[in-house]
Design an enzyme around this catalytic site. Sequence first.
Site, PDB file in Angstrom:
ATOM      1  N   TYR A   1      -5.855   6.614   4.397  1.00 12.02           N
ATOM      2  CA  TYR A   1      -6.225   5.529   3.467  1.00 12.02           C
ATOM      3  C   TYR A   1      -5.361   4.425   3.746  1.00 12.02           C
ATOM      4  O   TYR A   1      -6.040   3.094   3.775  1.00 12.02           O
ATOM      5  CB  TYR A   1      -6.011   6.170   1.875  1.00 12.02           C
ATOM      6  CG  TYR A   1      -5.665   4.932   1.105  1.00 12.02           C
ATOM      7  CD1 TYR A   1      -7.000   4.321   0.413  1.00 12.02           C
ATOM      8  CD2 TYR A   1      -4.445   4.304   0.724  1.00 12.02           C
ATOM      9  CE1 TYR A   1      -6.910   3.398  -0.251  1.00 12.02           C
ATOM     10  CE2 TYR A   1      -4.332   3.192   0.001  1.00 12.02           C
ATOM     11  CZ  TYR A   1      -5.390   2.791  -0.309  1.00 12.02           C
ATOM     12  OH  TYR A   1      -5.464   1.557  -1.323  1.00 12.02           O
TER      13      TYR A   1
ATOM     14  N   ASP B   1      -9.355   6.144  -1.819  1.00  8.11           N
ATOM     15  CA  ASP B   1      -8.220   6.943  -2.681  1.00  8.11           C
ATOM     16  C   ASP B   1      -9.012   7.332  -3.758  1.00  8.11           C
ATOM     17  O   ASP B   1     -10.323   7.557  -3.847  1.00  8.11           O
ATOM     18  CB  ASP B   1      -7.236   5.861  -3.084  1.00  8.11           C
ATOM     19  CG  ASP B   1      -7.771   4.627  -3.785  1.00  8.11           C
ATOM     20  OD1 ASP B   1      -8.817   4.496  -4.066  1.00  8.11           O
ATOM     21  OD2 ASP B   1      -7.032   3.848  -4.196  1.00  8.11           O
TER      22      ASP B   1
ATOM     23  N   GLU C   1       0.732  -1.272   0.152  1.00 11.19           N
ATOM     24  CA  GLU C   1       0.148  -0.046   0.107  1.00 11.19           C
ATOM     25  C   GLU C   1       0.741   1.320  -0.044  1.00 11.19           C
ATOM     26  O   GLU C   1       0.381   2.160  -0.631  1.00 11.19           O
ATOM     27  CB  GLU C   1      -1.027   0.016   1.246  1.00 11.19           C
ATOM     28  CG  GLU C   1      -2.142  -1.175   1.020  1.00 11.19           C
ATOM     29  CD  GLU C   1      -2.812  -0.653  -0.219  1.00 11.19           C
ATOM     30  OE1 GLU C   1      -2.817   0.218  -0.724  1.00 11.19           O
ATOM     31  OE2 GLU C   1      -3.586  -1.775  -0.540  1.00 11.19           O
TER      32      GLU C   1
END
Length: 361
Positions: free
Chosen positions: A129, A147, A46
Amino acid sequence: MSSNFSIPVLFNIHAFQRDLILWYSEQKRTLPWRANQDPYRVWVSEIMLQQTQVDTVIPYFNQFMTRYPTVYDLAKADEQDVLKSWEGLGYYSRARNLHTAVKEVVEEYNGEVPSDKKELKKLKGIGPYTLGAILSIAFDQAEPAVDGNVMRVISRVLHIEEDIAKPKTKTLFEDVIREIISQEDPSSFNQGLMELGALICTPKKPKCDQCPVQEHCLAYEYGNQEDLPIKSKSKKQKTENFHVLVLTNSKGEYLIEKRPSDGLLANLWQFPLLPKQDAEQLPENFQNHYGAEIALEGKGESVKHVFSHVIWEVEVLFGKVGDDLQTGKFVTAQELKNYPFPNVQHKVMEQLKDRSSILGN
């Protein structure tokens, strides 16, 4: 829920969840970080995927995990080695923050990535996020991970006309996701939204005929899916101009220096980079800062590099430098490969290959 938006009464949340998760389970791409739900692997992926295309990330992720397969391996690594592993991926603060946070996981959490929201949120570099992505994908917690892809999908499905460039709008989308996320399979739900935005519900010319949630999409029903999401234009990037000096000493070694420990491209290495100035003043200004005399010999090809907020225009100058330095260090052409350089400097380094083959590939 924000007062600016309410989920339409006729929107069938359960059916939307079902159709999205079924599509994701059947059509999801085979990606290396999806091999399991290991929180560390999810976390690394991520962080790498921020501002970066999936195809670009895959080889970086694979080599990074080979080199640092556990939090312990990354925690004990030297920062320069970590930056070298990140070299070319850009946004280097991501790597530094990840390295710092992983050390804390080892020291404070016995090497276990915390599954508690408050604890995970404390770690450096983990914003809303990334927090939601780790909690939902690795720990199956029903947390939003919002996102650009997710905002685009949900703005079309629910016909949300708020400006996604505004921070408060992201909060609105987080509230919306909390209301519609699958409690049974939040991991597939969140990843399904991301995948849908990447493959089907694209910014331009979305493939609505292939969309698994088309029947739930209000923008499709209204025929204005390409008008959403609404996003105001960002400020124009400013341009900064520099000279980069590619200098060799009497042994043919190159002068390089380490950038400051904070700010843009922190702790990476570079050929001396100076604000663009009158070429006649350069030798004197250089000597005042570096303590060595230089003799400029010619120009290379100018290079340009676009960052998210600024554009660098860099004029390349070649020359000789004295052996006595107050700052910086001399390295051979082969040794240049051992130091992490930002992309803009690699563009300069390419010109060395044209001048000499000693750098190799």
